[in-house]
Design a protein around this motif. Structure first.
Motif, mmCIF file in Angstrom:
data_model
loop_
_atom_site.group_PDB
_atom_site.id
_atom_site.type_symbol
_atom_site.label_atom_id
_atom_site.label_comp_id
_atom_site.label_asym_id
_atom_site.label_seq_id
_atom_site.Cartn_x
_atom_site.Cartn_y
_atom_site.Cartn_z
ATOM 1 N N CYS A 75 54.931 -2.477 26.357
ATOM 2 C CA CYS A 75 54.143 -3.632 26.780
ATOM 3 C C CYS A 75 54.519 -4.851 25.950
ATOM 4 O O CYS A 75 54.477 -4.796 24.715
ATOM 5 C CB CYS A 75 52.655 -3.346 26.631
ATOM 6 N N HIS A 104 48.265 -11.346 31.161
ATOM 7 C CA HIS A 104 48.268 -10.200 30.251
ATOM 8 C C HIS A 104 49.397 -10.320 29.228
ATOM 9 O O HIS A 104 49.175 -10.104 28.026
ATOM 10 C CB HIS A 104 48.411 -8.904 31.034
ATOM 11 N N VAL A 105 50.592 -10.644 29.701
ATOM 12 C CA VAL A 105 51.750 -10.737 28.810
ATOM 13 C C VAL A 105 51.544 -11.807 27.736
ATOM 14 O O VAL A 105 51.934 -11.639 26.582
ATOM 15 C CB VAL A 105 53.031 -11.026 29.633
ATOM 16 N N CYS A 141 50.998 -5.887 23.936
ATOM 17 C CA CYS A 141 50.433 -5.028 22.884
ATOM 18 C C CYS A 141 51.468 -4.140 22.216
ATOM 19 O O CYS A 141 51.168 -3.453 21.244
ATOM 20 C CB CYS A 141 49.312 -4.166 23.467
ATOM 21 N N HIS A 142 52.716 -4.130 22.739
ATOM 22 C CA HIS A 142 53.805 -3.314 22.188
ATOM 23 C C HIS A 142 53.543 -1.823 22.325
ATOM 24 O O HIS A 142 54.159 -1.021 21.618
ATOM 25 C CB HIS A 142 54.075 -3.674 20.730
ATOM 26 N N CYS A 171 54.097 1.928 28.082
ATOM 27 C CA CYS A 171 52.809 1.940 28.777
ATOM 28 C C CYS A 171 52.729 0.847 29.838
ATOM 29 O O CYS A 171 51.784 0.820 30.625
ATOM 30 C CB CYS A 171 51.665 1.781 27.777
ATOM 31 N N PHE A 172 53.710 -0.023 29.870
ATOM 32 C CA PHE A 172 53.701 -1.145 30.815
ATOM 33 C C PHE A 172 54.772 -0.901 31.879
ATOM 34 O O PHE A 172 55.859 -0.397 31.590
ATOM 35 C CB PHE A 172 53.995 -2.446 30.070
ATOM 36 N N TRP A 223 51.677 -4.154 39.079
ATOM 37 C CA TRP A 223 51.958 -4.000 37.659
ATOM 38 C C TRP A 223 50.768 -3.300 37.014
ATOM 39 O O TRP A 223 49.665 -3.279 37.561
ATOM 40 C CB TRP A 223 52.179 -5.355 36.979
ATOM 41 N N ASN A 224 51.013 -2.677 35.858
ATOM 42 C CA ASN A 224 49.901 -2.094 35.123
ATOM 43 C C ASN A 224 50.285 -1.886 33.664
ATOM 44 O O ASN A 224 51.460 -1.758 33.317
ATOM 45 C CB ASN A 224 49.456 -0.762 35.736
ATOM 46 N N CYS A 225 49.259 -1.895 32.830
ATOM 47 C CA CYS A 225 49.405 -1.550 31.416
ATOM 48 C C CYS A 225 48.400 -0.443 31.128
ATOM 49 O O CYS A 225 47.192 -0.678 31.137
ATOM 50 C CB CYS A 225 49.156 -2.754 30.504
#
Length: 411
Positions: free
Chosen positions: A39, A75-76, A42-43, A47-48, A57-59
């Motif tokens: 991600c 989000h990004v 959030c790194h 998970c992204f 899209w999803n995280c």
């Protein structure tokens, strides 16, 4: 009356996930529609993801996602789309244009605070990931040392009568270079009230090493032996609480990126092997353990072939299972295409100088799944000029059972 801001927002809403992903400098895989990655906000590791076909899209780490490029951009960049300024800032990112006059903008102070929050979140994730990676590395090294200790404490198989008789009973030749054996190997299982493993069984066992490309022992494969239980000569072990049958083969340490050497030297240009120690030894015995060949075994099909590309998954032609709603559906099979961008040690290694890699299939395993895995192994290990034939035993057999049958017919 339509304002410039309204037009600006409608333009942002028309942007696809694919276009927005390019403007956000997200990572695209070489092929396919699904593009998983860490991600960027959030790194979180892998998970992204975004899907250019489904426009989604999803995280998973954040529990957010959707079919909205504006939401993905928010989000990004850590923007709050519930606020007017956060929403319009996200619209500006996906369109690549400035917010029109009259539209709310993020203040310099709010922007600095947002970027600071993102930076702190990334640092926290990086530190947590580093701690987790170190803990995992320490655990793997402890397991490697335990596995190395088990292997090194065992004696050469040529000195161990029970193990030699086991291999003879399985139709296998008995090379002495790599395999070892012990008269009393504990079988650890379950746990007591404090979670400590208990010795369920202890007895003779064959010990094989897992080695990496530097010939370092990174794990071991243990096969418990009971010569009174033909045809496979392994003990009958079960869970004391449930009666469930337990495997009589176990692996310690790690098999990741490694293989089990059986006979010959890694410098050979011809390698022969597949799933199962006995399978490889029986085939090696059949061809007289050629001097120009290195014989090996993989710990399992995954170790041999590595993971499959998700898009190559297919429905089994005959096998079905009930889903959570009780509906009968085909069993899905991991496909023949290797996963893109996977790590080198996601499967066993094959050294670059090998120009013939003979893969041994197992005829008594499920045919469709095995065939797909073997095709994936061939694709994964393919190199220009390298021959990779796949050899199958008779249907319903492996090479070890074929060798036993041949010996019985000859006697």
């Amino acid at each position: 009356m339509t304002t410039l801001v309204d037009t600006f927002v409608e333009q942002a809403r028309s942007i696809t996930i694919e276009v927005a992903a390019k403007r956000l400098d997200l990572t695209f895989r070489k092929s396919g529609h699904e593009h998983p990655q860490p991600c960027p906000a959030c790194h979180g590791k892998d998970c992204f993801a975004f899907n250019t076909k489904k426009n989604k899209w999803n995280c998973r780490a954040g529990g957010v996602g959707g079919q909205d490029a504006i939401g993905m951009a928010a989000h990004v960049h850590g923007l709050d789309v519930k606020s007017r300024e956060g929403f319009l800032e996200a619209c500006a990112i996906v369109t690549g244009e400035d917010i029109p006059e009259g539209g709310e903008r993020e203040s310099d102070e709010d922007r600095a605070a947002r970027l600071a929050r993102l930076d702190q979140l990334r640092r926290d994730k990086d530190q947590a990931a580093a701690r987790t990676a170190q803990a995992q590395a320490d655990f793997r090294e402890r397991e490697r040392r335990k596995a190395r200790g088990i292997y090194e404490a065992a004696e050469p198989i040529a000195m161990h009568g029970i193990a030699r008789r086991y291999l003879a009973g399985r139709g296998c030749g008995i090379p002495a270079k790599w395999l070892r054996a012990t008269a009393d190997q504990p079988y650890w299982y379950g746990g007591d009230d404090r979670g400590q493993l208990q010795t369920l069984h202890s007895g003779p066992a064959m010990i094989a090493p897992f080695i990496d490309a530097t010939v370092l022992v990174i794990g071991c494969h243990i096969t418990w032996i009971d010569l009174g239980r033909a045809p496979k000569f392994r003990p009958d072990l079960s869970d004391p609480a449930t009666g469930e049958l337990l495997p009589t083969k176990k692996m310690r340490g790690t098999k990741k990126g490694g293989l089990i050497p059986l006979a010959g030297d890694l410098s050979a240009r011809r390698w022969v092997g597949g799933e199962g120690i006995e399978n490889g030894l029986a085939f090696g015995g059949w061809e007289g353990f050629r001097d120009d060949t290195f014989y090996f075994a993989a710990g399992d099909l995954g170790n041999l072939s590595g993971p499959a590309e998700a898009s190559s998954r297919f429905a089994h032609p005959t096998l079905t299972k009930l889903d959570r709603n009780g509906v009968e559906r085909p069993v899905m099979v991991a496909g023949p295409v290797p996963k893109l961008d996977q790590d080198a040690d996601d499967a066993m290694f094959v050294l670059d100088h090998v120009d013939e890699l003979v893969l041994l299939a197992d005829g008594d395993s499920e045919r469709v799944m095995t065939a797909s895995a073997m095709a994936r192994a061939r694709a994964r290990h393919a190199r220009p000029g390298r021959l990779i034939p796949i050899i199958w035993p008779r249907d319903g057999h492996d090479f070890a059972s074929m060798a036993v049958s041949a010996e019985a017919e000859a006697s």
